[in-house]
Scaffold this motif. Structure first.
Motif, PDB file in Angstrom:
ATOM      1  N   PHE A 116       0.811  -1.213   0.000  1.00 49.99           N
ATOM      2  CA  PHE A 116       0.000   0.000   0.000  1.00 49.99           C
ATOM      3  C   PHE A 116       0.846   1.266   0.000  1.00 49.99           C
ATOM      4  O   PHE A 116       0.342   2.361   0.213  1.00 49.99           O
ATOM      5  N   SER A 117       2.157   1.104  -0.241  1.00 51.58           N
ATOM      6  CA  SER A 117       3.031   2.269  -0.323  1.00 51.58           C
ATOM      7  C   SER A 117       2.969   2.871  -1.720  1.00 51.58           C
ATOM      8  O   SER A 117       2.943   2.163  -2.726  1.00 51.58           O
ATOM      9  N   ASP A 118       2.944   4.198  -1.788  1.00 48.10           N
ATOM     10  CA  ASP A 118       2.900   4.878  -3.090  1.00 48.10           C
ATOM     11  C   ASP A 118       4.248   4.880  -3.781  1.00 48.10           C
ATOM     12  O   ASP A 118       4.342   5.142  -4.971  1.00 48.10           O
ATOM     13  N   ARG A 119       5.325   4.566  -3.024  1.00 45.10           N
ATOM     14  CA  ARG A 119       6.662   4.659  -3.610  1.00 45.10           C
ATOM     15  C   ARG A 119       6.861   3.664  -4.751  1.00 45.10           C
ATOM     16  O   ARG A 119       7.538   3.946  -5.725  1.00 45.10           O
ATOM     17  N   ALA A 120       6.244   2.484  -4.608  1.00 50.05           N
ATOM     18  CA  ALA A 120       6.427   1.463  -5.634  1.00 50.05           C
ATOM     19  C   ALA A 120       5.672   1.799  -6.915  1.00 50.05           C
ATOM     20  O   ALA A 120       5.956   1.249  -7.965  1.00 50.05           O
ATOM     21  N   ARG A 121       4.697   2.717  -6.837  1.00 49.94           N
ATOM     22  CA  ARG A 121       3.877   3.005  -8.006  1.00 49.94           C
ATOM     23  C   ARG A 121       4.079   4.397  -8.582  1.00 49.94           C
ATOM     24  O   ARG A 121       3.544   4.717  -9.632  1.00 49.94           O
ATOM     25  N   GLU A 122       4.892   5.209  -7.877  1.00 48.37           N
ATOM     26  CA  GLU A 122       4.966   6.609  -8.294  1.00 48.37           C
ATOM     27  C   GLU A 122       5.638   6.784  -9.651  1.00 48.37           C
ATOM     28  O   GLU A 122       5.345   7.722 -10.383  1.00 48.37           O
ATOM     29  N   ASN A 123       6.552   5.862 -10.036  1.00 46.72           N
ATOM     30  CA  ASN A 123       7.237   5.973 -11.316  1.00 46.72           C
ATOM     31  C   ASN A 123       6.742   4.948 -12.333  1.00 46.72           C
ATOM     32  O   ASN A 123       7.349   4.777 -13.379  1.00 46.72           O
ATOM     33  N   MET A 124       5.651   4.253 -12.015  1.00 44.19           N
ATOM     34  CA  MET A 124       5.156   3.201 -12.899  1.00 44.19           C
ATOM     35  C   MET A 124       4.386   3.806 -14.064  1.00 44.19           C
ATOM     36  O   MET A 124       3.463   4.588 -13.869  1.00 44.19           O
ATOM     37  N   PRO A 125       4.773   3.465 -15.295  1.00 40.89           N
ATOM     38  CA  PRO A 125       4.055   4.016 -16.449  1.00 40.89           C
ATOM     39  C   PRO A 125       2.661   3.433 -16.566  1.00 40.89           C
ATOM     40  O   PRO A 125       2.334   2.404 -15.982  1.00 40.89           O
ATOM     41  N   VAL A 126       1.828   4.091 -17.343  1.00 40.19           N
ATOM     42  CA  VAL A 126       0.451   3.644 -17.546  1.00 40.19           C
ATOM     43  C   VAL A 126       0.451   2.517 -18.574  1.00 40.19           C
ATOM     44  O   VAL A 126       1.012   2.635 -19.655  1.00 40.19           O
ATOM     45  N   GLY A 127      -0.188   1.400 -18.217  1.00 43.88           N
ATOM     46  CA  GLY A 127      -0.216   0.253 -19.111  1.00 43.88           C
ATOM     47  C   GLY A 127      -1.138   0.447 -20.291  1.00 43.88           C
ATOM     48  O   GLY A 127      -2.019   1.317 -20.311  1.00 43.88           O
ATOM     49  N   THR A 128      -0.956  -0.381 -21.309  1.00 45.24           N
ATOM     50  CA  THR A 128      -1.800  -0.351 -22.496  1.00 45.24           C
ATOM     51  C   THR A 128      -3.153  -0.977 -22.182  1.00 45.24           C
ATOM     52  O   THR A 128      -3.210  -2.024 -21.534  1.00 45.24           O
ATOM     53  N   PRO A 129      -4.264  -0.378 -22.610  1.00 40.17           N
ATOM     54  CA  PRO A 129      -5.589  -0.965 -22.349  1.00 40.17           C
ATOM     55  C   PRO A 129      -5.693  -2.382 -22.900  1.00 40.17           C
ATOM     56  O   PRO A 129      -5.156  -2.700 -23.969  1.00 40.17           O
ATOM     57  N   ILE A 130      -6.403  -3.237 -22.168  1.00 41.08           N
ATOM     58  CA  ILE A 130      -6.468  -4.654 -22.528  1.00 41.08           C
ATOM     59  C   ILE A 130      -7.152  -4.866 -23.879  1.00 41.08           C
ATOM     60  O   ILE A 130      -6.812  -5.807 -24.610  1.00 41.08           O
ATOM     61  N   HIS A 131      -8.087  -3.994 -24.245  1.00 44.12           N
ATOM     62  CA  HIS A 131      -8.773  -4.192 -25.533  1.00 44.12           C
ATOM     63  C   HIS A 131      -7.822  -3.960 -26.706  1.00 44.12           C
ATOM     64  O   HIS A 131      -7.974  -4.577 -27.767  1.00 44.12           O
ATOM     65  N   ARG A 132      -6.828  -3.084 -26.529  1.00 42.33           N
ATOM     66  CA  ARG A 132      -5.825  -2.891 -27.587  1.00 42.33           C
ATOM     67  C   ARG A 132      -4.910  -4.108 -27.699  1.00 42.33           C
ATOM     68  O   ARG A 132      -4.517  -4.512 -28.803  1.00 42.33           O
ATOM     69  N   LEU A 133      -4.574  -4.698 -26.571  1.00 44.78           N
ATOM     70  CA  LEU A 133      -3.727  -5.888 -26.605  1.00 44.78           C
ATOM     71  C   LEU A 133      -4.465  -7.071 -27.212  1.00 44.78           C
ATOM     72  O   LEU A 133      -3.863  -7.904 -27.904  1.00 44.78           O
ATOM     73  N   MET A 134      -5.757  -7.159 -26.968  1.00 43.62           N
ATOM     74  CA  MET A 134      -6.535  -8.288 -27.490  1.00 43.62           C
ATOM     75  C   MET A 134      -6.591  -8.311 -29.006  1.00 43.62           C
ATOM     76  O   MET A 134      -6.669  -9.391 -29.612  1.00 43.62           O
ATOM     77  N   VAL A 135      -6.567  -7.149 -29.634  1.00 37.04           N
ATOM     78  CA  VAL A 135      -6.652  -7.104 -31.100  1.00 37.04           C
ATOM     79  C   VAL A 135      -5.280  -7.118 -31.754  1.00 37.04           C
ATOM     80  O   VAL A 135      -5.188  -7.109 -32.988  1.00 37.04           O
ATOM     81  N   ASP A 136      -4.219  -7.157 -30.955  1.00 32.03           N
ATOM     82  CA  ASP A 136      -2.878  -7.278 -31.528  1.00 32.03           C
ATOM     83  C   ASP A 136      -2.748  -8.668 -32.151  1.00 32.03           C
ATOM     84  O   ASP A 136      -2.986  -9.676 -31.491  1.00 32.03           O
TER      85      ASP A 136
END
Length: 527
Positions: free
Chosen positions: A254-274
C-alpha cells in the motif's frame, strides 16, 4: 602569518575533494547494498508467487477425488444411504477414498461438471477487469487480494454443508485466481526483465503449477480419508495465510513509492486485437484443451474399455508431472541458447500434443495410456514455457512494459479451455464418442502449429519509445530510479560481449530479443 594564511586556501580544495570522495563512496556503498537487497527481495517475491500458484492449482484439483463423496455425505447422492448402510459389511468402507468405487447419478454428473467449470467461468469474466486493475495499482496489491480471497474460499470449502455453498466457494476461488495468478505471473515478468532470467523464472513458476495440479488429488484423497473432510482445505488455508503475511513483510503493497514511477499500461482491448498476442493466446487455449477435456471424461472411459482399477483412475495424471518438468527444463535451456526460435518450440509442442491426443483412444491398458498422457503434458510444457515469455517480450517492444493486461489475456486463454471442458466434454463423448473427441483435439493442435509461423520474425522488432524509456532517459529521482538505472546499465554491460561474436543477422536478432537495444535511437512503433 602570511604563510599560514596562504596555506589555508590550498587546504580547502583538498578537504572538499576528500569530502566529495567520501560522499561518493558512501553513495556507492548504499547503492550496492540497495541493489543486493533488491535481488534478495526479488528471489523472495519469486517464492511467494510460486507458492500462490501452487496453492491455486492444488485447490483447483484437490476436490477431484473428494467432491463425489462430499456431495454424497450431504445427502444429494441417491446411493449415499445404500453405501452408508453397507458400511457394516466392510465392502467399501475400509477402502481408501482413491480406491473406493463411486457411481454418480446423471444429475450429479451435471452438478459436478458445473461446479468444476464455475471457477474458470468466473475467472474468465473477471480477468479483463483484474488486468486493468493490476496495470493501474501495480502487482503487490492484487496479489494480496488474490491470496486473501483464496484463503476465504478455502475456509468456505472446509465448512460447506450444501451444494450452494460449495458452488459459492468454487466461484470465489475463480475471483481470487483472476487476481493472484495474473498479478503473480506479471510480477515475475516485471522483476526479471532480461529474457534468459525471465524464461527461467517463468519456467519455475510453471513447474509449481504442474506440481500443484498433479499432486493435489492424492493429497486431498489421503487427508480426506484419514483426517476428515475439512483437513485438506484447512491445510491449504493456513499456507495461503502464511504466504499473504510473508508478502506483507517482504514488500509494502500500500506504499505509493512502488507506483509513483510506474508508467500507464496499455488498455487490454488494444492488446486483445494485436495479431501477435492473439496468435499466442490461441495457442495457449488450444494446447490446454486436451487436458481440460480429458480430465472429466478419461476415468469413465478407462473403466469401460480397460476395466481399470480405482487406484489407476485416481493416479492417471501423476506420472505426467515428470515429463512436464522435463519439458520446462528443456525449453528454458533451448530458449537461452536460441531465443529466436521460441515460436518453433511452441509449434513443436502443439504437434506433440496433437499426436499424443490421437493416440489416447488406441490404448488398451494403464501402462500404454501413460505414454500419450505424458506426451500431452510434455507438449503443454513446451508451449507454455516458450510463449508466456513471448507475451512479455511483445509488450516490451510494441507497447508499454506493464504486464497485468497481457497476462490477464493469457489467463483468459486458460480459462476458456477449463470452462468448456467440464461442461462440453461429456456431451461430446455422449454424442460422438471418446475416439472422436480425441481425434478432434489432436487435429486442432496439429492444424494450429503452423499458425505460430507468424511469430518467427518478432525478434527483429525494435522497442518503441514507450513511457518506460522516457522515464529511464530522465535524471534519476531518488534511490528507486537510481537502482533501476543501474540494473539496466549492468544488463547492457553483460550483453555487450555478445555483440562482438559474429556480426551476422542472427546475433543481431538475439540481441534484440534480449532487450539490449532498448536505448536504440531508432523508433519503430508498431502500435
Amino acid at each position: 602569518m602570511e604563510a599560514s594564511s596562504a596555506s589555508a586556501p590550498e587546504g580547502n580544495p583538498r578537504s572538499a575533494v576528500e569530502k566529495l570522495s567520501e560522499a561518493v563512496g558512501q553513495r556507492t556503498k548504499a547503492l550496492s547494498s540497495a541493489l543486493q537487497e533488491s535481488h534478495r527481495q526479488r528471489r523472495l517475491l519469486m517464492v511467494i508467487v510460486c507458492v500462490a500458484l501452487l496453492l491455486d492449482n492444488m485447490l483447483y484439483m484437490v476436490i477431484v477425488p473428494i467432491i463425489p463423496d462430499y456431495i454424497a455425505a450431504m445427502g444429494t447422492h441417491p446411493q449415499a444411504a445404500q453405501s452408508q448402510s453397507g458400511a457394516g459389511n466392510g465392502s467399501n468402507a475400509s477402502k481408501p477414498l482413491l480406491l473406493r468405487p463411486r457411481y454418480p447419478a446423471e444429475n450429479e454428473d451435471i452438478k459436478i461438471g458445473v461446479l468444476f467449470a464455475s471457477k474458470a467461468i468466473l475467472q474468465l469474466l473477471v480477468n479483463p477487469l483484474s488486468g486493468t486493475f493490476i496495470d493501474r495499482v501495480g502487482y503487490a496489491i492484487p496479489l494480496l487480494i488474490g491470496l486473501a480471497v483464496m484463503f476465504l474460499s478455502t475456509l468456505i470449502f472446509a465448512f460447506a454443508e450444501n451444494y450452494g455453498t460449495l458452488f459459492a466457494a468454487r466461484s470465489l476461488q475463480g475471483l481470487g485466481s483472476a487476481f493472484a495468478d495474473t498479478s503473480g505471473i506479471a510480477l515475475i515478468a516485471d522483476k526479471y526483465p532480461e529474457e534468459s532470467e525471465r524464461n527461467r523464472a517463468l519456467g519455475i513458476a510453471l513447474a509449481f503449477i504442474s506440481f500443484g495440479s498433479l499432486v493435489a488429488p492424492p493429497f486431498g484423497g489421503i487427508l480426506y480419508q484419514f483426517a476428515g473432510k475439512r483437513m485438506p482445505f484447512l491445510v491449504l488455508a493456513v499456507i495461503s495465510l502464511m504466504d499473504g503475511v510473508l508478502l506483507l513483510l517482504t514488500i509494502k503493497p500500500f506504499s505509493d513509492r512502488a507506483r509513483e514511477n510506474m508508467p500507464v499500461g496499455t488498455p487490454i482491448h488494444r492488446l486483445m486485437v494485436d495479431p501477435y498476442i492473439a496468435v499466442v493466446a490461441g495457442a495457449l487455449t488450444t494446447c490446454n484443451i486436451p487436458l481440460a477435456f480429458l480430465e472429466p471424461t478419461i476415468a469413465n472411459w478407462m473403466k469401460k474399455t480397460m476395466d481399470a482399477n480405482e487406484w489407476e483412475m485416481g493416479l492417471t495424471w501423476l506420472p505426467a508431472f515428470f515429463p512436464h518438468v522435463l519439458g520446462v527444463y528443456i525449453t528454458v535451456k533451448l530458449a537461452d541458447k536460441y531465443p529466436h526460435l521460441q515460436w518453433f518450440y511452441g509449434a513443436l509442442g502443439l504437434a506433440i500434443i496433437g499426436a499424443s491426443s490421437c493416440m489416447v483412444s488406441a490404448c488398451r491398458s494403464f501402462a500404454q495410456l501413460m505414454f500419450p498422457l505424458c506426451g500431452i503434458c510434455f507438449g503443454i510444457a513446451l508451449v507454455d514455457t516458450a510463449l508466456l515469455p513471448t507475451l512479455a517480450f511483445l509488450v516490451d517492444v510494441r507497447y508499454v512494459s506493464v504486464y497485468g493486461s497481457v497476462y490477464a489475456i493469457a489467463d483468459i486463454s486458460y480459462s476458456v479451455a477449463y470452462a468448456l471442458g467440464p461442461i462440453v466434454a461429456g456431451e461430446i463423448v455422449h454424442s460422438f464418442g471418446f475416439v472422436q473427441l480425441n481425434l478432434g483435439m489432436g487435429l486442432a493442435n496439429v492444424l494450429y502449429a503452423p499458425v505460430l509461423l507468424v511469430l518467427r520474425n518478432i525478434c527483429l522488432m525494435k522497442p518503441s519509445h514507450s513511457e518506460r524509456n522516457i522515464l529511464l532517459d530522465e535524471e534519476p529521482k531518488g534511490l528507486y530510479d537510481t537502482i533501476k538505472m543501474e540494473e539496466r546499465k549492468s544488463k547492457g554491460r553483460k550483453a555487450q560481449p555478445a555483440a562482438g561474436l559474429e556480426g551476422n543477422s542472427l546475433d543481431s536478432c538475439q540481441r534484440d530479443f534480449r532487450g539490449v537495444s532498448e536505448d536504440d535511437s531508432s523508433d519503430y512503433d508498431y502500435t
